[in-house]
Design a protein around this motif. Structure first.
Motif, PDB file in Angstrom:
ATOM      1  N   VAL A  34     -20.693  17.499 -14.935  1.00  0.00           N
ATOM      2  CA  VAL A  34     -19.396  17.733 -14.250  1.00  0.00           C
ATOM      3  C   VAL A  34     -19.594  18.269 -13.025  1.00  0.00           C
ATOM      4  CG1 VAL A  34     -17.246  19.362 -14.636  1.00  0.00           C
ATOM      5  CG2 VAL A  34     -18.312  18.371 -16.622  1.00  0.00           C
ATOM      6  N   LYS A  36     -17.242  18.370 -10.311  1.00  0.00           N
ATOM      7  CA  LYS A  36     -15.996  19.380  -9.824  1.00  0.00           C
ATOM      8  C   LYS A  36     -16.499  20.226  -8.828  1.00  0.00           C
ATOM      9  CE  LYS A  36     -14.447  22.103 -13.574  1.00  0.00           C
ATOM     10  NZ  LYS A  36     -14.172  22.242 -14.707  1.00  0.00           N
ATOM     11  N   MET A 161     -11.423  15.082 -27.777  1.00  0.00           N
ATOM     12  CA  MET A 161     -11.764  16.099 -26.807  1.00  0.00           C
ATOM     13  C   MET A 161     -11.262  17.482 -27.123  1.00  0.00           C
ATOM     14  SD  MET A 161     -11.119  17.846 -23.780  1.00  0.00           S
ATOM     15  CE  MET A 161     -11.211  17.647 -22.030  1.00  0.00           C
ATOM     16  N   ILE A 163     -11.427  21.997 -25.324  1.00  0.00           N
ATOM     17  CA  ILE A 163     -12.067  23.106 -24.609  1.00  0.00           C
ATOM     18  C   ILE A 163     -11.442  24.215 -25.538  1.00  0.00           C
ATOM     19  CG2 ILE A 163     -11.976  24.226 -22.670  1.00  0.00           C
ATOM     20  CD1 ILE A 163     -10.738  21.790 -21.123  1.00  0.00           C
ATOM     21  N   MET A 206     -19.881  22.658 -23.480  1.00  0.00           N
ATOM     22  CA  MET A 206     -20.323  23.021 -21.999  1.00  0.00           C
ATOM     23  C   MET A 206     -21.383  23.874 -21.915  1.00  0.00           C
ATOM     24  SD  MET A 206     -16.027  23.307 -21.056  1.00  0.00           S
ATOM     25  CE  MET A 206     -15.778  24.996 -21.400  1.00  0.00           C
ATOM     26  N   HIS A 208     -22.169  26.678 -21.531  1.00  0.00           N
ATOM     27  CA  HIS A 208     -22.657  27.726 -22.553  1.00  0.00           C
ATOM     28  C   HIS A 208     -22.483  27.594 -24.005  1.00  0.00           C
ATOM     29  CE1 HIS A 208     -18.523  27.913 -22.125  1.00  0.00           C
ATOM     30  NE2 HIS A 208     -18.268  28.697 -23.466  1.00  0.00           N
ATOM     31  N   GLY A 224     -21.333  21.357 -16.254  1.00  0.00           N
ATOM     32  CA  GLY A 224     -21.260  21.598 -14.942  1.00  0.00           C
ATOM     33  C   GLY A 224     -22.296  22.657 -14.454  1.00  0.00           C
ATOM     34  N   THR A 225     -21.954  23.772 -14.836  1.00  0.00           N
ATOM     35  CA  THR A 225     -22.636  25.018 -14.130  1.00  0.00           C
ATOM     36  C   THR A 225     -24.122  25.040 -14.403  1.00  0.00           C
ATOM     37  OG1 THR A 225     -20.339  26.183 -14.804  1.00  0.00           O
ATOM     38  CG2 THR A 225     -22.638  27.567 -14.112  1.00  0.00           C
TER      39      THR A 225
END
Ligand SMILES: *Cc1c(COP(=O)(O)O)cnc(C)c1O
Length: 235
Positions: A34, A36, A161, A163, A206, A208, A224-225
């Motif tokens: 990711v 972004k 999907m 979150i 994601m 974490h 991402g992170t």
């Protein structure tokens, strides 16, 4: 080695370890990087380290990055909130859309998908936590929405999907909460498959919570992170 390539290796190692803990073949879990808020150069570095699939949440930012990176063969996934005014750009410039939560949006994507592109891969986003602020359809709406999306031309319904709602407890409590929500998505996925739709994708997990997601059957983790570092939305 750059930081990004080191981070990518570490994330891939986490995926392999989670798969072995879950008794799963690591080949069944795809990593979506990711990107972004990060510049094209960061995507270029990840590409040099072997990464091909990238997730973006903001259309204008994604299109600018895509044109800077037109020399690379990348697979772009749209994972952000999907309103009517964004469907044309998403239909024209992405291989996947993970965040379809209403039939009207799917119908627009189907109508706007250019004829020279393969079908747009679609996931229906589900709000498994019931939090009012979260996007996604209600779990009980998902089967009918999936049936309707599966009938549309130019789209290929791939799966679901989510979150999850973030935990506010200690690490063990947060991990258990994430598992419960991922498990709800997986149960829904199995039920929809039993209804006869050929879904193959659970997009969940994601930075974490990718381990919990893999334990519960994720086939795409969106990270991402842990690859690119902390995001800075103010610059
Ligand atoms: C930003 C984002 C991610 C990546 O989250 P990290 O915690 O940075 O790994 C995954 N999925 C969606 C939908 C996102 O918007």
């Amino acid at each position: 080695m750059t930081t990004i390539s080191t981070n990518l290796q570490a994330v891939k190692r986490r995926i392999i370890d989670a798969c072995s803990a879950a008794g799963r073949d690591p080949g069944t879990v795809r990593l979506l990087a990711v990107s972004k808020t990060f510049p094209a150069q960061a995507v270029r570095e990840a590409h040099a380290a072997g990464q091909r699939a990238f997730g973006e949440s903001y259309v204008q930012e994604a299109l600018a990055k895509q044109s800077e990176l037109a020399d690379l063969a990348l697979e772009w996934h749209f994972i952000g909130p999907l309103q009517s005014n964004k469907t044309k750009a998403v239909a024209g410039h992405f291989a996947w859309a993970h965040s379809v939560e209403r039939l009207k949006i799917a119908e627009r994507l189907a109508a706007q998908r250019p004829a020279d592109l393969p079908r747009l891969n679609v996931c229906v986003q589900v709000n498994v936590s019931g939090e009012a602020t979260k996007s996604g359809c209600a779990p009980e709406e998902a089967p009918a929405l999936c049936r309707a999306v599966a009938k549309l031309p130019n789209l290929m319904l791939r799966g679901l999907m989510t979150i999850p709602e973030p935990g506010r407890g200690d690490a063990a409590e947060n991990s258990a909460l994430a598992r419960r929500q991922f498990s709800l998505l997986r149960e829904l996925f199995e039920r929809i498959r039993q209804d006869g739709l050929a879904l193959d994708t659970l997009s969940m997990g994601m930075s974490h919570d990718l381990e919990e997601a893999i334990m519960e059957g994720a086939t795409i983790v969106r990270v991402g992170t842990a690859i690119f570092g902390e995001r800075n939305y103010t610059t």
